[in-house]
Write a protein that holds these residues in place. Structure first.
Motif, short mmCIF file in Angstrom:
data_model
loop_
_atom_site.label_atom_id
_atom_site.label_comp_id
_atom_site.label_asym_id
_atom_site.label_seq_id
_atom_site.Cartn_x
_atom_site.Cartn_y
_atom_site.Cartn_z
N GLU A 6 88.99 -7.77 36.92
CA GLU A 6 88.99 -6.67 37.88
C GLU A 6 89.66 -7.11 39.18
N THR A 51 94.70 -5.44 37.82
CA THR A 51 93.88 -6.40 38.57
C THR A 51 94.14 -6.23 40.06
N ALA A 82 85.66 -7.14 34.78
CA ALA A 82 85.20 -5.75 34.69
C ALA A 82 84.41 -5.55 33.41
#
Ligand code: ZN
Length: 133
Positions: A6, A51, A82
């Motif tokens: 993430e 990202t 994530a």
């Protein structure tokens, strides 16, 4: 469960200089600056595909990021993965014997739920699990 990275959290000693590097040298654009009181940091975000880069600047000497900067200097602070369900992922990891910093999700930047795993259980990498649920 885990879908992608993430964001990558980077501790910075000077937020303006760091933003200028990501914008002027890498050509990314800072789309949000947000203060996260819980962690006593000011964050700045850049998108790189799926990202993000999350710059972390301490707003208080007690901030964990201030302590990190004192000990290690500026650089990569944590890796955030994530997941579709943060609470369940944290529970699963605890069951696997991972040493947890957060056993339950708390509120992070961008309104996401987050939880940290202790670097002792992750090969020295401070690891964050984050998601919307
Ligand atoms: Zn993070």
């Amino acid at each position: 469960m885990i879908s992608h990275i993430e964001h990558i959290g980077i501790a910075v000693a000077n937020l303006e200089e760091a933003i200028a590097y990501y914008e002027n040298v890498l050509g990314l654009s800072c789309y949000a600056i947000e203060e996260v009181e819980d962690q006593a940091v000011k964050t700045a975000f850049f998108r790189v595909g799926e990202t993000k880069i999350e710059l972390l600047y301490p707003t208080s000497p007690d901030s964990p990021v201030a302590k990190f900067l004192e000990k290690k200097g500026p650089g990569i602070h944590h890796l955030a993965f994530a997941t579709d369900d943060v609470e369940k992922t944290l529970q699963d990891m605890e069951k696997k014997g991972v040493r947890m910093i957060d056993k339950k999700p708390r509120k992070g930047a961008e309104g996401l739920k987050i939880g940290f795993l202790h670097p002792h259980s992750t090969g020295g990498v401070l690891t964050e699990i984050c998601g919307e649920k």
